[in-house]
Scaffold this motif. Sequence first.
Motif, PDB file in Angstrom:
ATOM      1  N   GLU A  30      22.757  57.249  66.823  1.00  0.00           N
ATOM      2  CA  GLU A  30      24.076  56.883  66.314  1.00  0.00           C
ATOM      3  C   GLU A  30      24.079  56.745  64.792  1.00  0.00           C
ATOM      4  O   GLU A  30      25.051  57.115  64.131  1.00  0.00           O
TER       5      GLU A  30
ATOM      6  N   ARG B 218      22.666  60.741  63.513  1.00  0.00           N
ATOM      7  CA  ARG B 218      23.516  61.851  63.971  1.00  0.00           C
ATOM      8  C   ARG B 218      24.271  61.356  65.192  1.00  0.00           C
ATOM      9  O   ARG B 218      23.780  61.448  66.314  1.00  0.00           O
ATOM     10  N   TYR B 219      25.451  60.838  64.979  1.00  0.00           N
ATOM     11  CA  TYR B 219      26.151  60.130  66.040  1.00  0.00           C
ATOM     12  C   TYR B 219      26.526  60.994  67.240  1.00  0.00           C
ATOM     13  O   TYR B 219      26.897  60.480  68.293  1.00  0.00           O
ATOM     14  N   ASP B 220      26.435  62.319  67.125  1.00  0.00           N
ATOM     15  CA  ASP B 220      26.775  63.194  68.255  1.00  0.00           C
ATOM     16  C   ASP B 220      25.533  63.636  69.040  1.00  0.00           C
ATOM     17  O   ASP B 220      25.633  64.427  69.969  1.00  0.00           O
TER      18      ASP B 220
ATOM     19  N   GLN C 181      22.962  63.602  71.705  1.00  0.00           N
ATOM     20  CA  GLN C 181      22.730  63.053  73.037  1.00  0.00           C
ATOM     21  C   GLN C 181      21.247  63.162  73.395  1.00  0.00           C
ATOM     22  O   GLN C 181      20.509  63.962  72.807  1.00  0.00           O
TER      23      GLN C 181
ATOM     24  N   ASP D  85      24.967  61.823  78.744  1.00  0.00           N
ATOM     25  CA  ASP D  85      25.200  60.819  77.706  1.00  0.00           C
ATOM     26  C   ASP D  85      24.172  59.693  77.811  1.00  0.00           C
ATOM     27  O   ASP D  85      23.413  59.592  78.782  1.00  0.00           O
TER      28      ASP D  85
END
Length: 301
Positions: free
Chosen positions: A40, A43-45, A47, A2
């Motif tokens: 974020e 594409r907020y997912d 990593q 993360d």
Amino acid sequence: MDWPSAIKGFKTYLKLERSLAGNSIEAYTRDIEKLHQFAEAERYDLQPDKFALSDLRGFINWISELGMTATSQARILSGIKAFYKFLLMDDVIQADPSELLEMPRIARKLPDTLSYEDIQNLIGAIDLSKPEGGRNKAMLEVLYACGLRVSELTELRLSNLSLDPDDEFIKVKGKGSKERLVPIARQAIKALQIWIEQIRVHVDVQKGEEDLVFLNRRGKRLTRVYVFLLIKELAERIGLKKKISPHTFRHSFATHLVEGGADLRAVQEMLGHESITTTEIYAHLDRQYLKSVITEYHPRS
């Protein structure tokens, strides 16, 4: 991996493995935080270990659209390459997506950025002994304080101003008639109040123009050409050699905020850049948050 873990590990790597000074480590970290903000917003997912070359190219285009200078883009690119070198060395990724990353070719030259001193000198060159001087000062203060397009400035409405100390926002109608709220710095508020309360009240306003903030001596709306010529005249008056226009103020607004450390998402919202964001997750940032960004990072606050 993360983002918090990756950034923490990167800072340790810069300190222990590369022996960088504290200021350099903080500069690199801010650059990677911008990449995080992009992830974020777009594409907020996404990593850090899932970025592909196309994603990194999208990020470079993103900061370019926000008005960041080529020099700043190059510095951020250097930080990204260092970040992915660290992830590769730490076996977090198997291939470096930044290896082939290059600066996008800019089809047109970005407008010159005005320094804060340039802004002060231009506004200081306005002749305030004439009634239009107060209006012209208010216009330039608003251009720089809010990052408006020239058409948004000339179409600004009295009914869309909120200059109360507890609010201090203006409502702007941008491209496609889309409206957005933009915080306004104190010095711009003062200049607007002088124009509206002390000078504009003596103008014989023409029918249909009653709600427009900025009017000429005949009580009619100002043209975009007038604003262009005003800025050109002021530049000549102070001997400024840069080729500038009203858009230079907008470009400077964004550059000063971003390079000062402001959140890219907040700057994006204030500029009304729809093309940058593909999700609606940050479509309506908290008004108090936007105001705090202006207060903390805008030189005119």
